[in-house]
Scaffold this motif. Sequence first.
Motif, PDB file in Angstrom:
ATOM      1  N   ASP A 100     -18.856 -19.804  -5.153  1.00 53.07           N
ATOM      2  CA  ASP A 100     -19.429 -18.207  -4.223  1.00 53.07           C
ATOM      3  C   ASP A 100     -17.585 -17.498  -3.950  1.00 53.07           C
ATOM      4  N   SER A 101     -17.400 -16.537  -4.461  1.00 53.90           N
ATOM      5  CA  SER A 101     -16.333 -15.733  -4.930  1.00 53.90           C
ATOM      6  C   SER A 101     -16.540 -13.847  -3.818  1.00 53.90           C
ATOM      7  N   ILE A 102     -15.665 -12.817  -4.423  1.00 53.34           N
ATOM      8  CA  ILE A 102     -15.586 -12.021  -3.487  1.00 53.34           C
ATOM      9  C   ILE A 102     -15.369 -11.616  -5.062  1.00 53.34           C
ATOM     10  N   LEU A 103     -15.340  -9.901  -5.248  1.00 53.17           N
ATOM     11  CA  LEU A 103     -14.421  -9.077  -5.644  1.00 53.17           C
ATOM     12  C   LEU A 103     -14.495  -7.714  -5.669  1.00 53.17           C
ATOM     13  N   GLN A 104     -13.524  -7.315  -5.038  1.00 53.39           N
ATOM     14  CA  GLN A 104     -13.042  -6.239  -4.146  1.00 53.39           C
ATOM     15  C   GLN A 104     -12.045  -5.292  -5.310  1.00 53.39           C
ATOM     16  N   ARG A 105     -12.370  -4.067  -5.312  1.00 54.13           N
ATOM     17  CA  ARG A 105     -11.275  -3.230  -5.637  1.00 54.13           C
ATOM     18  C   ARG A 105     -10.901  -2.779  -5.464  1.00 54.13           C
ATOM     19  N   LEU A 106      -9.083  -2.944  -6.096  1.00 53.38           N
ATOM     20  CA  LEU A 106      -8.153  -2.449  -5.572  1.00 53.38           C
ATOM     21  C   LEU A 106      -8.123  -0.566  -5.250  1.00 53.38           C
ATOM     22  N   ILE A 107      -7.294  -0.675  -4.222  1.00 56.47           N
ATOM     23  CA  ILE A 107      -7.109   0.949  -4.908  1.00 56.47           C
ATOM     24  C   ILE A 107      -6.139   1.069  -3.990  1.00 56.47           C
ATOM     25  N   GLU A 108      -5.146   1.930  -5.169  1.00 55.27           N
ATOM     26  CA  GLU A 108      -3.423   1.803  -4.440  1.00 55.27           C
ATOM     27  C   GLU A 108      -2.587   0.240  -4.550  1.00 55.27           C
ATOM     28  N   PRO A 109      -2.434  -0.311  -5.171  1.00 57.31           N
ATOM     29  CA  PRO A 109      -2.247  -1.787  -4.644  1.00 57.31           C
ATOM     30  C   PRO A 109      -1.061  -1.708  -4.182  1.00 57.31           C
ATOM     31  N   ALA A 110      -0.201  -2.776  -3.599  1.00 58.64           N
ATOM     32  CA  ALA A 110       0.407  -2.900  -3.190  1.00 58.64           C
ATOM     33  C   ALA A 110       1.314  -3.872  -3.633  1.00 58.64           C
ATOM     34  N   LEU A 111       2.064  -3.892  -4.754  1.00 55.55           N
ATOM     35  CA  LEU A 111       2.393  -5.421  -5.799  1.00 55.55           C
ATOM     36  C   LEU A 111       3.919  -5.291  -5.278  1.00 55.55           C
ATOM     37  N   VAL A 112       4.205  -6.462  -5.388  1.00 52.99           N
ATOM     38  CA  VAL A 112       5.440  -6.823  -6.417  1.00 52.99           C
ATOM     39  C   VAL A 112       5.433  -7.831  -6.670  1.00 52.99           C
ATOM     40  N   HIS A 113       6.225  -7.723  -8.109  1.00 55.06           N
ATOM     41  CA  HIS A 113       6.205  -8.711  -9.767  1.00 55.06           C
ATOM     42  C   HIS A 113       4.741  -9.148  -9.657  1.00 55.06           C
ATOM     43  N   ASN A 114       3.395  -8.121  -9.185  1.00 56.27           N
ATOM     44  CA  ASN A 114       2.190  -8.485  -9.147  1.00 56.27           C
ATOM     45  C   ASN A 114       1.584  -9.768  -8.401  1.00 56.27           C
ATOM     46  N   TYR A 115       2.339  -9.530  -7.114  1.00 57.41           N
ATOM     47  CA  TYR A 115       1.833 -10.109  -6.283  1.00 57.41           C
ATOM     48  C   TYR A 115       1.192  -9.463  -5.397  1.00 57.41           C
ATOM     49  N   LYS A 116      -0.088  -9.423  -4.624  1.00 61.47           N
ATOM     50  CA  LYS A 116      -0.421  -8.534  -3.566  1.00 61.47           C
ATOM     51  C   LYS A 116       0.745  -9.105  -1.898  1.00 61.47           C
ATOM     52  N   TRP A 117       1.305  -8.027  -0.947  1.00 61.03           N
ATOM     53  CA  TRP A 117       1.717  -8.433  -0.355  1.00 61.03           C
ATOM     54  C   TRP A 117       1.256  -7.451   0.915  1.00 61.03           C
ATOM     55  N   ASP A 118       1.602  -7.899   1.985  1.00 59.44           N
ATOM     56  CA  ASP A 118       1.163  -7.677   3.869  1.00 59.44           C
ATOM     57  C   ASP A 118       2.322  -7.864   4.325  1.00 59.44           C
ATOM     58  N   MET A 119       2.631  -7.150   4.877  1.00 58.22           N
ATOM     59  CA  MET A 119       3.969  -7.284   6.539  1.00 58.22           C
ATOM     60  C   MET A 119       2.821  -7.655   8.239  1.00 58.22           C
ATOM     61  N   ARG A 120       3.429  -8.692   8.525  1.00 58.24           N
ATOM     62  CA  ARG A 120       1.925  -8.196   9.481  1.00 58.24           C
ATOM     63  C   ARG A 120       3.394  -8.599  10.889  1.00 58.24           C
TER      64      ARG A 120
END
Length: 101
Positions: free
Chosen positions: A73-93
């Motif tokens: 079981d997985s989910i697929l989400q559309r990514l709008i204006e992705p924040a990617l660094v070298h094709n990796y998603k990142w976030d700041m906490r």
Amino acid sequence: FNFMPETYLLPQQWERTLAMVISDASRCKGSEQPRYFLKPTRGSCGRGITVLDAAGATRLLQSACKGEWDAGDSILQRLIEPALVHNYKWDMRLYVLVTNF
């Protein structure tokens, strides 16, 4: 709310998801191809998340159509204006400790 990305449960909603991905790909040409997150369900804490382009998502969904789905079981989400660094998603906490109020 309009800040929630379109989200589809796979493999159960593969037909609707495939129609959305094909529609997205036909609207966008060249480097503006949409991207999608494929995320395992059940609280993976960020492990196993994959970023796919429209071609990769289409191949994945066509394998679900043929009964070759092996991702659980997985989910697929559309990514709008992705924040990617070298094709990796990142976030700041940011954590804040309030010692006195």
